[in-house]
Every structure is written in C-alpha cells, then in structure tokens.
Design an enzyme around this catalytic site. Structure first.
Site, PDB file in Angstrom:
ATOM      1  CD1 TRP A 280      -5.564  -4.260  -2.689  1.00 11.34           C
ATOM      2  CD2 TRP A 280      -7.739  -4.626  -2.304  1.00 11.34           C
ATOM      3  NE1 TRP A 280      -6.132  -4.665  -3.875  1.00 11.34           N
ATOM      4  CE2 TRP A 280      -7.462  -4.900  -3.671  1.00 11.34           C
ATOM      5  CE3 TRP A 280      -9.032  -4.794  -1.820  1.00 11.34           C
ATOM      6  CZ2 TRP A 280      -8.460  -5.326  -4.550  1.00 11.34           C
ATOM      7  CZ3 TRP A 280     -10.020  -5.218  -2.695  1.00 11.34           C
ATOM      8  CH2 TRP A 280      -9.734  -5.472  -4.042  1.00 11.34           C
TER       9      TRP A 280
ATOM     10  CG  ASP B 122       0.746   8.757  16.014  1.00 13.11           C
ATOM     11  OD1 ASP B 122      -0.271   9.041  15.362  1.00 13.11           O
ATOM     12  OD2 ASP B 122       1.705   8.121  15.541  1.00 13.11           O
ATOM     13  CD1 TRP B 123       2.608   4.542  14.476  1.00 17.34           C
ATOM     14  CD2 TRP B 123       3.133   2.852  15.828  1.00 17.34           C
ATOM     15  NE1 TRP B 123       2.260   3.378  13.827  1.00 17.34           N
ATOM     16  CE2 TRP B 123       2.570   2.323  14.635  1.00 17.34           C
ATOM     17  CE3 TRP B 123       3.533   1.964  16.830  1.00 17.34           C
ATOM     18  CZ2 TRP B 123       2.405   0.955  14.419  1.00 17.34           C
ATOM     19  CZ3 TRP B 123       3.366   0.595  16.615  1.00 17.34           C
ATOM     20  CH2 TRP B 123       2.807   0.114  15.429  1.00 17.34           C
TER      21      TRP B 123
ATOM     22  CG  ASP C  25      -6.761  12.870  16.857  1.00 16.16           C
ATOM     23  OD1 ASP C  25      -6.701  12.912  15.611  1.00 16.16           O
ATOM     24  OD2 ASP C  25      -6.146  12.040  17.541  1.00 16.16           O
TER      25      ASP C  25
ATOM     26  CG  HIS D  90      -3.096  12.913  15.511  1.00 23.79           C
ATOM     27  ND1 HIS D  90      -3.705  11.885  16.200  1.00 23.79           N
ATOM     28  CD2 HIS D  90      -1.886  12.436  15.097  1.00 23.79           C
ATOM     29  CE1 HIS D  90      -2.897  10.828  16.206  1.00 23.79           C
ATOM     30  NE2 HIS D  90      -1.799  11.141  15.540  1.00 23.79           N
TER      31      HIS D  90
END
Length: 359
Positions: free
Chosen positions: A191, A144-145, A288, A315
């Site tokens: 958005w 992940d990050w 994932d 994940h």
C-alpha cells in the site's frame, strides 16, 4: 429482424468480444481460445488436459512415457512456454518432462475474480495433477512461484520425488509473532508503494515495487514485462497468448501479493527439507534483484544442498540460460560432479541494467 436490420448484419456489427461467450466455460471461469496458441515460435508441443473438479488443467508431457520424470513448474506471469529451451535437452537425454500450467495461466482455466486465487489453492491443484499422473521417482524443478508452490507439493508427497532443483525462488516462512504480523506488514508495504508506472518499475525493479505494480496496474502488460525481464522482444506474443484481455489476468496480478500469505504453513514444510536426505540442487543466477540472496536459506537449511551459480542471467533463468541449466540438471540427475558456476548459454540474454547487482 431487428428494427428492419437483418439478423446476420446485426450480429456482424457486434464487437468481437460479445461473440466470444464460449470463452466462459462457467460463470466466472474463462478458457483461452486454442487459436491464441497456434504457430508459437519454438513450441511444437501438443497440449494435454486434466479435469480437476470444475477446472481444466493443461500440462505438457514430452519424452518417453517410461523415462525418468521431471516435473517443471513455472512462475508468474509465465506458463509452460517458459521451458521450451529446456525440454529438448531433457527428452534427448531420455527423460520424460511434465510441465503444467498453473490455474490462471497458459492453457489452464482462469478465474475472473482475484479473490478466487490463493496460495493453498494453487498447491492443491498441482497435488491433484501429481497424484492423477501418479508421478514417482521424479525430479522437481521450480523457479519463481513454481518453487513456492512446487516445494509445498514435494513436502506433501516427499516419497514421490527423488531430487529437487530450485532457481530464483524461495519458501518464505516464519513462526510465532512474525508469522502473525508478517503478511499484514507486507500488505502495508505494498500500500505504501502505491501505484507505479511501467517506466518507474523499469527504472528500479525490486520485489515490493513489482508486487505494487502488478497489484495496482489496470491491465498488466505481460508481453512487455517478459520482454524486459529476460525474454526479449521475440517472446512478447507467446507470453501474451494466454490473455486475450484484462479479464484473463487476475492470477497474474494477484499472485505476487500472495507470496508471504503462508508463512506458518511454509515453516512446517521446511521441516521436511531440513530432514531431506536426497539430492537437492540450488542454481540461482547472479543478476536477479528479485530473489538475490534467497539461495542462502536453502544452503543453510537443506542438509544435502549443492550450490551452482549461473552467470549472466536474470530472474527468468529459463529464458536466459535454459539450455545450460537443463544440461546442468541432466548431470545432476546422473550423479556427475558439478562445477561451482556455469555461464548463460545465450550471449544475447544478459540481464537488463536494472536487474544487475550494481543497479
């Protein structure tokens, strides 16, 4: 006295949060009280701290101090607790494990303002930790990050690292016009998705929807998310521990939004890995939806990349297959032949239906 009321009684009547001013170590920076981390299940590890400028970083440092070192960097919205199943495998094999908490997570200090967080900021703090501890001959693991940040650390200090292991992560990059328009288009897509309920996210989990949910939700339900994403109900309290209330969650809510914010800089980092001549293991899971297919970039661009598929895991591979992955990494570090795939070590850790390939 206050209007005839004894001072002690007036203080006792205040909301608890009003008394917790010590949590703010300086204006705009919070520190989770130690009591929040007491008696966590399967987590007997002592905290270690590094003061990096005005921020206190937390890290685990387990195993023999003279052992070959692994640097494990977590993703979001987790913290070093995520590695609790892997650490004993490494230390029993004689390795030293360093597992920091990113700024805004775990026991590390947390900015209240979302705008205080950036991709380069997280890289810089992890570089400071690596340099302060003078890590050398190190095996890096990121998910992940943890991969997005840690790979940039490796690219900045390649001589300190002997090997790299990645799982369910990436290094999103672009050049030319794509580098200019990529992030604005991504923000437009977020958005467009708009605000989502947890139930809507759960019904259809994709990366853009995850970003939109975490960005727009008023108070990110971290424990509930981790229960859903692989840890099960038993981990809820541990993943909620760093966040007494919504003020502490700015990093957890903004970091997904920042994923493609360094496309040009990441492309420059890829140049390091395209010349990589040391071992590099790609160990993605089969279930994932967030990073599915992301392994192909590593296999195509890193000359030494080896691929192992982890079956039956979602994940957060550390939760679903932590012991199996750690065992695989020990074999990798010891130069043993690796299988084409391994199975999750937890029969109860099957990925939720919404994370399976057919969902």
């Amino acid at each position: 006295m206050t209007k005839g009321i004894p001072l002690w009684l007036a203080i006792a009547a205040l909301p608890f949060g009003t008394l917790a001013q010590a949590e703010e170590v300086r204006p705009g920076v919070l520190r989770t009280p130690d009591a929040r981390f007491e008696n966590l299940e399967d987590f007997p590890y002592a905290p270690n701290y590094l003061q990096a400028g005005d921020i206190r970083l937390h890290y685990l440092d387990e195993g023999p101090s003279d052992g070959e070192t692994l640097l494990l960097i977590h993703g979001e919205p987790t913290w070093s607790y995520l590695f609790r199943k892997m650490i004993p495998v490494f230390t029993q094999a004689g390795y030293r494990v360093v597992a920091p908490d990113l700024v805004g997570f775990g026991r590390s200090d947390k900015f209240v303002d979302r705008d205080a967080y950036s991709y380069p900021m997280q890289i810089q703090y992890m570089l400071e930790l690596v340099r302060a501890l003078d890590l050398r001959n190190t095996t890096f693991f990121g998910q992940d990050w943890g991969g997005l940040i840690g790979l940039r650390v490796v690219a900045a200090e390649p001589s300190r690292f002997a090997r790299v292991v990645v799982s369910n992560t990436g290094l999103p990059a672009a050049s030319g016009i794509q580098a200019w328009v990529g992030y604005p288009l991504f923000k437009l897509a977020v958005w467009w998705e708009g605000a989502l309920t947890f139930e809507e996210l759960q019904a259809q989990l994709t990366f853009p929807r995850w970003v939109a949910y975490s960005y727009h939700v008023e108070d990110l339900p971290v424990g509930r998310l981790m229960s859903f994403l692989g840890g099960g109900e038993g981990v809820r309290a541990a993943y909620e521990a760093p966040f007494p209330d919504g003020r502490y969650k700015a990093a957890a809510q903004i970091m997904p939004y920042l994923v493609p914010s360094q496309l040009r800089e990441n492309e420059a980092a890829w140049a390091v890995f395209e010349r990589w001549d040391k071992p590099f293991l790609v160990a993605f899971t089969d279930s994932d939806v967030i990073t599915r297919g992301g392994e192909q970039a590593f296999l195509a661009r890193v000359p030494t990349a080896q691929n192992v598929v982890i079956r039956g895991a979602g994940h957060f591979v550390q939760e679903d297959a932590g012991r199996a992955l750690a065992g695989l990494m020990v074999d990798f570090m010891q130069g043993k032949a690796l299988p084409a795939e391994i199975e999750s070590d937890d029969p109860d850790a099957e990925a939720p239906a919404s994370q399976t390939p057919d969902a």
